[in-house]
Design an enzyme around this catalytic site. Structure first.
Site, PDB file in Angstrom:
ATOM      1  N   PRO A 173      11.599   2.942  -0.378  1.00  0.00           N
ATOM      2  CA  PRO A 173      11.047   3.994  -0.028  1.00  0.00           C
ATOM      3  C   PRO A 173      10.266   4.702  -1.288  1.00  0.00           C
ATOM      4  O   PRO A 173      10.552   4.302  -2.566  1.00  0.00           O
ATOM      5  CB  PRO A 173      12.351   4.713   0.099  1.00  0.00           C
ATOM      6  CG  PRO A 173      13.399   3.851   0.441  1.00  0.00           C
ATOM      7  CD  PRO A 173      12.707   2.308  -0.110  1.00  0.00           C
ATOM      8  N   PHE A 174       9.534   5.540  -0.854  1.00  0.00           N
ATOM      9  CA  PHE A 174       8.798   6.466  -1.760  1.00  0.00           C
ATOM     10  C   PHE A 174       7.679   5.543  -2.920  1.00  0.00           C
ATOM     11  O   PHE A 174       7.510   5.753  -3.988  1.00  0.00           O
ATOM     12  CB  PHE A 174       9.834   7.263  -2.916  1.00  0.00           C
ATOM     13  CG  PHE A 174      10.557   7.855  -2.111  1.00  0.00           C
ATOM     14  CD1 PHE A 174      10.084   9.214  -1.404  1.00  0.00           C
ATOM     15  CD2 PHE A 174      12.119   7.714  -2.137  1.00  0.00           C
ATOM     16  CE1 PHE A 174      11.200   9.923  -0.586  1.00  0.00           C
ATOM     17  CE2 PHE A 174      13.016   8.661  -1.546  1.00  0.00           C
ATOM     18  CZ  PHE A 174      12.449   9.446  -0.635  1.00  0.00           C
ATOM     19  N   ARG A 175       7.424   4.519  -2.252  1.00  0.00           N
ATOM     20  CA  ARG A 175       6.330   3.580  -2.885  1.00  0.00           C
ATOM     21  C   ARG A 175       6.699   2.908  -3.859  1.00  0.00           C
ATOM     22  O   ARG A 175       5.969   2.328  -4.715  1.00  0.00           O
ATOM     23  CB  ARG A 175       4.990   4.253  -2.841  1.00  0.00           C
ATOM     24  CG  ARG A 175       4.436   4.885  -1.864  1.00  0.00           C
ATOM     25  CD  ARG A 175       3.175   5.009  -1.629  1.00  0.00           C
ATOM     26  NE  ARG A 175       2.502   5.682  -0.440  1.00  0.00           N
ATOM     27  CZ  ARG A 175       2.398   4.867   0.642  1.00  0.00           C
ATOM     28  NH1 ARG A 175       2.456   3.619   0.790  1.00  0.00           N
ATOM     29  NH2 ARG A 175       1.724   5.416   1.956  1.00  0.00           N
ATOM     30  N   LEU A 176       8.234   2.981  -4.116  1.00  0.00           N
ATOM     31  CA  LEU A 176       8.726   2.097  -5.292  1.00  0.00           C
ATOM     32  C   LEU A 176       8.991   0.644  -4.609  1.00  0.00           C
ATOM     33  O   LEU A 176      10.242   0.291  -4.744  1.00  0.00           O
ATOM     34  CB  LEU A 176      10.079   2.729  -5.845  1.00  0.00           C
ATOM     35  CG  LEU A 176       9.643   4.402  -6.181  1.00  0.00           C
ATOM     36  CD1 LEU A 176      10.945   4.718  -6.605  1.00  0.00           C
ATOM     37  CD2 LEU A 176       8.787   4.210  -7.350  1.00  0.00           C
ATOM     38  N   HIS A 177       8.094   0.094  -4.407  1.00  0.00           N
ATOM     39  CA  HIS A 177       8.009  -1.312  -3.704  1.00  0.00           C
ATOM     40  C   HIS A 177       8.702  -2.327  -4.518  1.00  0.00           C
ATOM     41  O   HIS A 177       8.528  -2.235  -5.735  1.00  0.00           O
ATOM     42  CB  HIS A 177       6.854  -1.587  -2.994  1.00  0.00           C
ATOM     43  CG  HIS A 177       6.398  -0.749  -2.349  1.00  0.00           C
ATOM     44  ND1 HIS A 177       6.660  -0.010  -1.315  1.00  0.00           N
ATOM     45  CD2 HIS A 177       4.953   0.024  -2.330  1.00  0.00           C
ATOM     46  CE1 HIS A 177       5.895   1.021  -0.825  1.00  0.00           C
ATOM     47  NE2 HIS A 177       4.899   0.887  -1.582  1.00  0.00           N
TER      48      HIS A 177
END
Ligand SMILES: Cc1cc2nc3c(=O)[nH]c(=O)nc-3n(C[C@H](O)[C@H](O)[C@H](O)COP(=O)(O)O)c2cc1C
Length: 203
Positions: A173-177
């Site tokens: 989520p939230f581009r906190l890959h």
């Protein structure tokens, strides 16, 4: 991927590919293959992964194609899988080697007869006047090999990418890959590393 540090990258890849086989509508083994010419100018296209084991990642193609010429001039390649439904990607980079004739023969023989005729008929990546020209060549080779087996063309074989680096990417989520990179513990190894170092990267 929280257990990535404890895993052999090929075992992790096998799990991801198996999951992709269940979730993707088609071709879970499709991957982008990047090559570069002798001057280092890159090009990329899709191919199918046809083998993976502790030595590396194998695909098959025409050695006289654009990619074939590039691979023979500059023996490095990069692969990228993207499984959209799983929101996962795997990247592989390394030197390439040609598979043995026995390996290429075995895979070629497993293909449908029409595909084997097609491998003879297609002058992959070279100009084609029209569809009729291809169909004519297919008919010619079908006649030539009407009796008996269709041998593997000398210009058709497999290449194995010997990974110097394998990266696993998982959407969060939230581009906190999550990103984990594996490298052979012995950099001189040819893909068949017994042990690997892992490193996490910022997304
Ligand atoms: C999903 C997919 C899988 C493909 N698999 C292969 C393959 O395994 N081998 C191959 O030579 N071309 C394959 N192709 C065709 C290549 O993308 C490309 O058109 C062809 O190999 C010529 O590329 P080149 O001119 O860069 O050599 C595939 C295309 C797609 C879309």
């Amino acid at each position: 991927m929280t257990d990535a540090n404890d895993r052999d990258p090929y075992a992790l890849f096998a799990d991801w590919l198996e999951e992709a086989g269940r979730s993707e509508p088609n071709d879970p083994n499709a991957m982008a293959l990047a090559t570069a010419d002798a001057a280092g100018v890159p090009s990329v296209r899709m191919v199918l992964l046809k083998g993976v084991d502790a030595r590396g990642f194998v695909f098959y193609t025409n050695t006289e194609s654009r990619k074939g010429e590039q691979l023979l001039a500059n023996r490095h390649a990069a692969l990228c899988f993207h499984w959209k439904t799983l929101r996962r990607s795997v990247r592989v980079e390394g030197r390439i080697e040609q598979v043995t004739d026995a390996e290429a023969d075995a895979y070629f023989e497993s293909r449908p007869r029409e595909s084997r005729i097609g491998a003879w008929a297609s002058q992959q990546s070279r100009p084609l006047e029209g569809r009729w020209e291809l169909e004519k060549r297919v008919a010619q080779y079908a006649a030539k090999f009407a009796i008996g087996t269709v041998p593997r063309p000398p210009h058709w074989t497999g290449f194995r990418v010997l990974p110097a680096r394998i990266e696993f990417w998982q959407d969060r989520p939230f581009r906190l890959h999550e990103r984990v990179v594996y490298r052979p513990a012995d950099p001189a190894s040819q893909g068949d590393s017994a042990s690997w170092t892992t490193e996490r990267l910022y997304p």
